[in-house]
Write a protein that holds these residues in place. Structure first.
Motif, PDB file in Angstrom:
ATOM      1  N   ASN A  81       0.835  -1.207   0.000  1.00  0.00           N
ATOM      2  CA  ASN A  81       0.000   0.000   0.000  1.00  0.00           C
ATOM      3  C   ASN A  81       0.865   1.250   0.000  1.00  0.00           C
ATOM      4  N   GLU A  82       1.954   1.207   0.761  1.00  0.00           N
ATOM      5  CA  GLU A  82       2.868   2.346   0.803  1.00  0.00           C
ATOM      6  C   GLU A  82       3.542   2.547  -0.549  1.00  0.00           C
ATOM      7  N   LEU A  83       3.936   1.452  -1.198  1.00  0.00           N
ATOM      8  CA  LEU A  83       4.571   1.541  -2.514  1.00  0.00           C
ATOM      9  C   LEU A  83       3.627   2.203  -3.527  1.00  0.00           C
ATOM     10  N   VAL A  84       2.374   1.772  -3.526  1.00  0.00           N
ATOM     11  CA  VAL A  84       1.396   2.357  -4.445  1.00  0.00           C
ATOM     12  C   VAL A  84       1.204   3.832  -4.147  1.00  0.00           C
ATOM     13  N   ARG A  85       1.102   4.160  -2.871  1.00  0.00           N
ATOM     14  CA  ARG A  85       0.899   5.561  -2.492  1.00  0.00           C
ATOM     15  C   ARG A  85       2.075   6.428  -2.948  1.00  0.00           C
ATOM     16  N   LEU A  86       3.283   5.907  -2.828  1.00  0.00           N
ATOM     17  CA  LEU A  86       4.475   6.679  -3.172  1.00  0.00           C
ATOM     18  C   LEU A  86       4.652   6.844  -4.678  1.00  0.00           C
ATOM     19  N   TRP A 146      14.200   0.442 -10.768  1.00  0.00           N
ATOM     20  CA  TRP A 146      13.639  -0.841 -11.192  1.00  0.00           C
ATOM     21  C   TRP A 146      12.174  -0.680 -11.584  1.00  0.00           C
ATOM     22  N   LEU A 147      11.419   0.068 -10.796  1.00  0.00           N
ATOM     23  CA  LEU A 147      10.012   0.325 -11.084  1.00  0.00           C
ATOM     24  C   LEU A 147       9.873   1.099 -12.398  1.00  0.00           C
ATOM     25  N   TYR A 148      10.775   2.032 -12.628  1.00  0.00           N
ATOM     26  CA  TYR A 148      10.793   2.804 -13.873  1.00  0.00           C
ATOM     27  C   TYR A 148      11.002   1.885 -15.072  1.00  0.00           C
ATOM     28  N   ARG A 149      11.909   0.935 -14.947  1.00  0.00           N
ATOM     29  CA  ARG A 149      12.170   0.004 -16.043  1.00  0.00           C
ATOM     30  C   ARG A 149      10.976  -0.915 -16.278  1.00  0.00           C
ATOM     31  N   VAL A 150      10.363  -1.381 -15.223  1.00  0.00           N
ATOM     32  CA  VAL A 150       9.170  -2.225 -15.370  1.00  0.00           C
ATOM     33  C   VAL A 150       8.072  -1.455 -16.103  1.00  0.00           C
ATOM     34  N   ALA A 151       7.878  -0.193 -15.718  1.00  0.00           N
ATOM     35  CA  ALA A 151       6.829   0.622 -16.334  1.00  0.00           C
ATOM     36  C   ALA A 151       7.108   0.864 -17.814  1.00  0.00           C
ATOM     37  N   THR A 152       8.342   1.221 -18.160  1.00  0.00           N
ATOM     38  CA  THR A 152       8.662   1.482 -19.564  1.00  0.00           C
ATOM     39  C   THR A 152       8.552   0.202 -20.390  1.00  0.00           C
ATOM     40  N   ASN A 153       8.916  -0.924 -19.800  1.00  0.00           N
ATOM     41  CA  ASN A 153       8.803  -2.188 -20.518  1.00  0.00           C
ATOM     42  C   ASN A 153       7.340  -2.540 -20.798  1.00  0.00           C
ATOM     43  N   HIS A 154       6.482  -2.299 -19.822  1.00  0.00           N
ATOM     44  CA  HIS A 154       5.057  -2.534 -20.022  1.00  0.00           C
ATOM     45  C   HIS A 154       4.509  -1.634 -21.131  1.00  0.00           C
ATOM     46  N   CYS A 155       4.978  -0.398 -21.168  1.00  0.00           N
ATOM     47  CA  CYS A 155       4.523   0.521 -22.211  1.00  0.00           C
ATOM     48  C   CYS A 155       4.934   0.019 -23.590  1.00  0.00           C
ATOM     49  N   LYS A 156       6.158  -0.441 -23.714  1.00  0.00           N
ATOM     50  CA  LYS A 156       6.627  -0.958 -25.002  1.00  0.00           C
ATOM     51  C   LYS A 156       5.791  -2.162 -25.430  1.00  0.00           C
ATOM     52  N   ASN A 157       5.495  -3.035 -24.479  1.00  0.00           N
ATOM     53  CA  ASN A 157       4.675  -4.207 -24.801  1.00  0.00           C
ATOM     54  C   ASN A 157       3.259  -3.800 -25.213  1.00  0.00           C
ATOM     55  N   ARG A 158       2.703  -2.801 -24.531  1.00  0.00           N
ATOM     56  CA  ARG A 158       1.354  -2.361 -24.868  1.00  0.00           C
ATOM     57  C   ARG A 158       1.324  -1.716 -26.253  1.00  0.00           C
ATOM     58  N   ILE A 159       2.343  -0.951 -26.579  1.00  0.00           N
ATOM     59  CA  ILE A 159       2.400  -0.324 -27.900  1.00  0.00           C
ATOM     60  C   ILE A 159       2.473  -1.386 -28.989  1.00  0.00           C
ATOM     61  N   GLU A 196      -1.262  -2.687 -14.296  1.00  0.00           N
ATOM     62  CA  GLU A 196      -0.465  -3.867 -14.637  1.00  0.00           C
ATOM     63  C   GLU A 196       0.955  -3.757 -14.084  1.00  0.00           C
ATOM     64  N   VAL A 197       1.487  -2.550 -14.070  1.00  0.00           N
ATOM     65  CA  VAL A 197       2.842  -2.344 -13.555  1.00  0.00           C
ATOM     66  C   VAL A 197       2.914  -2.773 -12.092  1.00  0.00           C
ATOM     67  N   PHE A 198       1.960  -2.327 -11.286  1.00  0.00           N
ATOM     68  CA  PHE A 198       1.995  -2.671  -9.861  1.00  0.00           C
ATOM     69  C   PHE A 198       1.705  -4.155  -9.635  1.00  0.00           C
ATOM     70  N   ILE A 199       0.854  -4.729 -10.462  1.00  0.00           N
ATOM     71  CA  ILE A 199       0.615  -6.170 -10.348  1.00  0.00           C
ATOM     72  C   ILE A 199       1.908  -6.934 -10.619  1.00  0.00           C
ATOM     73  N   THR A 200       2.636  -6.498 -11.645  1.00  0.00           N
ATOM     74  CA  THR A 200       3.918  -7.141 -11.973  1.00  0.00           C
ATOM     75  C   THR A 200       4.904  -6.987 -10.830  1.00  0.00           C
ATOM     76  N   VAL A 201       4.957  -5.800 -10.259  1.00  0.00           N
ATOM     77  CA  VAL A 201       5.870  -5.565  -9.129  1.00  0.00           C
ATOM     78  C   VAL A 201       5.504  -6.472  -7.956  1.00  0.00           C
ATOM     79  N   PHE A 202       4.225  -6.584  -7.660  1.00  0.00           N
ATOM     80  CA  PHE A 202       3.780  -7.434  -6.560  1.00  0.00           C
ATOM     81  C   PHE A 202       4.219  -8.881  -6.777  1.00  0.00           C
ATOM     82  N   LYS A 203       4.104  -9.341  -8.041  1.00  0.00           N
ATOM     83  CA  LYS A 203       4.409 -10.728  -8.340  1.00  0.00           C
ATOM     84  C   LYS A 203       5.905 -11.020  -8.383  1.00  0.00           C
ATOM     85  N   SER A 204       6.692 -10.014  -8.718  1.00  0.00           N
ATOM     86  CA  SER A 204       8.108 -10.280  -8.995  1.00  0.00           C
ATOM     87  C   SER A 204       9.082  -9.580  -8.061  1.00  0.00           C
ATOM     88  N   ILE A 205       8.594  -8.952  -6.985  1.00  0.00           N
ATOM     89  CA  ILE A 205       9.479  -8.223  -6.081  1.00  0.00           C
ATOM     90  C   ILE A 205      10.503  -9.146  -5.424  1.00  0.00           C
TER      91      ILE A 205
END
Length: 237
Positions: free
Chosen positions: A47-52, A98-111, A77-86
């Motif tokens: 919850n703290e991670l999401v809030r931050l 690391w969170l920044y890289r996960v987010a950009t990777n998800h964006c590339k996949n979505r595009i 999806e980014v936070f779900i991935t983080v939860f699963k792979s932390i």
């Protein structure tokens, strides 16, 4: 499978994440403690991670995708991935990087997914046009509905532009999306990036030139691979 394949080293990623305002200041030792709690599946820590980071993640994916609805889905999806792979996070970089890289990777996949979907829609429109279904169904309202060839062309151009944007360097891509997709003012871009106005304008100019060349190249390749309409088929010389 690597969640965030990238040839950039940690230092370069740190700089990019910092330039984007992705880092969250924390007291000494707090980040390490937060990571440990996350890896123990502590609900309060998640919850703290999401809030931050939820605002930062959403802002990043919105700028990369240019669509609020898509950005909302991808941010979740980014936070779900983080939860699963932390548990696999080794601490080679900051948690925010690391969170920044996960987010950009998800964006590339979505595009890539959106591009495939656009190609699928184009195929469907082409098939409909081939059988003459659109013209017969539209009847007198045909003037108000885009012809199948026009719609297919629009879809194709949209896909080409999106792919061309993704080919830009990340710094250029962010500026193009901020200015030309989100219509942010130069002042707002300066505040977000910390760059002087002259630097923003010069980088944006170079980014637009690179984007135009990429679109022209892709459009030329598409046209050269598409059979030309001959004079006899169009009734014109």
């Amino acid at each position: 499978m690597d969640l965030v394949p990238d040839d950039l080293d940690h230092a370069a990623l740190e700089r990019r994440a910092e330039a984007f305002g992705f880092h969250v200041p924390m007291p000494d030792g707090h980040e390490e403690e937060l990571i440990e709690r996350l890896q123990r599946r502590d609900e309060a820590a998640f919850n703290e991670l999401v809030r931050l980071y939820q605002e930062r993640v959403f802002r990043l994916v919105l700028r990369m995708l240019g669509d609020r609805s898509e950005a909302e889905d991808v941010a979740q999806e980014v936070f779900i991935t983080v939860f699963k792979s932390i548990e696999g996070f080794r601490g080679d970089s900051k948690l925010s990087t690391w969170l920044y890289r996960v987010a950009t990777n998800h964006c590339k996949n979505r595009i890539k997914y959106l591009d495939r979907r656009a190609r699928g829609k184009k195929k469907e429109l082409d098939e409909i046009a081939e059988h003459g279904a659109v013209e017969s169904a539209s009847m007198s309202s045909s003037a108000q509905v885009a012809r199948p060839d026009q719609q297919a062309e629009a879809n194709q151009i949209e896909m080409i532009v999106r792919e061309a944007i993704m080919e830009l360097d990340e710094d250029q891509r962010v500026l193009v999306i901020m200015r030309d997709v989100e219509n942010m003012s130069y002042e707002e871009i300066q505040q977000e990036t910390g760059l002087p106005e002259g630097t923003v304008k010069s980088r944006l100019h170079r980014a637009r030139l690179a984007l135009a060349k990429a679109v022209q190249r892709a459009t030329g390749e598409r046209r050269s691979s598409t059979p030309a309409v001959t004079a006899s088929s169009s009734g014109k010389k």
